[in-house]
Design a protein around this motif. Structure first.
Motif, short mmCIF file in Angstrom:
data_model
loop_
_atom_site.label_atom_id
_atom_site.label_comp_id
_atom_site.label_asym_id
_atom_site.label_seq_id
_atom_site.Cartn_x
_atom_site.Cartn_y
_atom_site.Cartn_z
N SER A 1 0.81 -1.22 0.00
CA SER A 1 0.00 0.00 0.00
C SER A 1 0.84 1.27 0.00
N GLU A 2 2.03 1.23 0.63
CA GLU A 2 2.89 2.41 0.69
C GLU A 2 4.35 2.01 0.58
N VAL A 3 5.12 2.85 -0.08
CA VAL A 3 6.58 2.73 -0.10
C VAL A 3 7.14 4.11 0.20
N LEU A 4 7.96 4.20 1.23
CA LEU A 4 8.52 5.49 1.68
C LEU A 4 7.42 6.50 1.99
N GLY A 5 6.26 5.99 2.43
CA GLY A 5 5.13 6.86 2.74
C GLY A 5 4.33 7.32 1.55
#
Length: 352
Positions: free
Chosen positions: A231-235
């Protein structure tokens, strides 16, 4: 010679029937010839009775001899028929020998190949941090995998560039099927402290542009962890496949392709190429020796305003002494310094 009695014949027939089906069949005649006893002479009635008993006893002995011979022939005893081994010790057990099995070899990974790939890194511009492209010689199972690994795990050759990806993160796999490029990361990659939202978004764009350049198509990129979309990578939200950002908002408006950083040049000519979006397609350049300008002119790009366009040409460096120099290429600045200033890219090269 004594004629065999019916009992003798019956015993021999039973013996023959018992052993004829034992392998190896081609040795039965030899075994029988070795165990056959000599013929008995004729005699009186008592002698005949004794002969009968002796004959029966001889047949029994013959039976034992045949069975023993078959055992030798079949390899039951650990010796040859001509040289029988010692009697077995009833207190000694024999451990069966395990078959000699070859250990299966470990599966090997496909051999690495080398590719030339455009890898994107971050650099500073008058309009903030943007992406610069640097061509590198990369190695991996595929060009896609090698290029993405260089973007996330590698380091730029040009000291003016950088990558914001955490050093603990790796690329486990990179594949594409024509519809989606899938980038498998080793972890969910939380945003490190000190990384702002702009740098995190550019890190995602860095991988998207690098992966698309490797496959030669603007294919959406899906970030994965453990085989599933994350769902998220690095926010940055990454649950769906992501398209690239607008090049004029994400990329530096000038980027050198050739020469590479630190390239050694001989023959009196420096070949230059790159991409730019510059006012009226003018791409000014300088050659610097330290802070001193030793040559200057401009290239003309193939277009301007709506996208990035190629530019290139040859620079005569035959008058330069051997040593290290800097090529500086920039966008044209129609504001004459009143605006934010030109986009700039540089390369160090060595004249031999």
């Amino acid at each position: 010679m004594t004629t065999p009695t019916p009992d003798d014949r019956r015993l021999r027939e039973l013996l023959s029937g018992a052993v004829d089906n034992i392998e190896p069949a081609d040795r039965l005649a030899t075994i029988r010839s070795r165990t056959a006893g000599p013929a008995r002479p004729k005699g009186n009635a008592m002698s005949t009775q004794r002969s009968k008993l002796v004959g029966i006893g001889g047949a029994v002995l013959a039976t034992a001899a045949v069975i023993t011979g078959i055992a030798w022939a079949g390899g039951v005893f650990d010796s040859t028929p001509d040289s029988p081994g010692p009697a077995a010790d009833p207190t000694t057990s024999v451990t069966p020998q395990e078959p000699d099995e070859t250990e299966p070899s470990e599966p090997t990974e496909p051999p690495a190949e080398q590719f030339t790939a455009g890898v994107y890194y971050l650099g500073e511009t008058p309009m903030g941090t943007r992406l610069y492209r640097e061509f590198q010689r990369v190695e991996g199972a595929t060009k896609l995998m090698a290029a993405v690994q260089a973007a996330v795990e590698g380091s730029p050759q040009d000291p003016d560039y950088s990558t914001p990806w955490p050093t603990s993160l790796t690329v486990a796999d990179a594949t594409e099927d024509g519809d989606v490029i899938r980038i498998e990361l080793s972890d969910t990659a939380d945003r490190p402290s000190g990384m702002n939202a702009e740098a995190a978004q550019l890190a995602i764009e860095q991988v998207i542009y690098t992966a698309q350049g490797a496959v030669g198509a603007r294919t959406p990129v899906q970030f994965m962890v453990d085989g599933n979309p994350v769902s998220e990578v690095l926010g940055v939200p990454t649950s769906e496949p992501l398209a690239q950002g607008d090049p004029l908002d994400v990329l530096s408006l000038v980027s050198i392709t050739d020469p590479s950083e630190g390239q050694r040049v001989s023959g009196g000519t420096l070949k230059v190429s790159g991409t730019a979006n510059s006012f009226e397609a003018n791409v000014p350049w300088q050659v610097l020796d330290g802070d001193t300008e030793v040559a200057a002119d401009f290239f003309t790009a193939e277009g301007a305003y709506d996208k990035m366009y190629p530019f290139g040409g040859d620079i005569d460096i035959s008058g330069l002494a051997p040593g290290e120099y800097v090529l500086r290429v920039q966008t044209d600045d129609p504001s004459s310094g009143e605006g934010p200033g030109p986009f700039v890219d540089t390369r160090t090269f060595v004249v031999e």
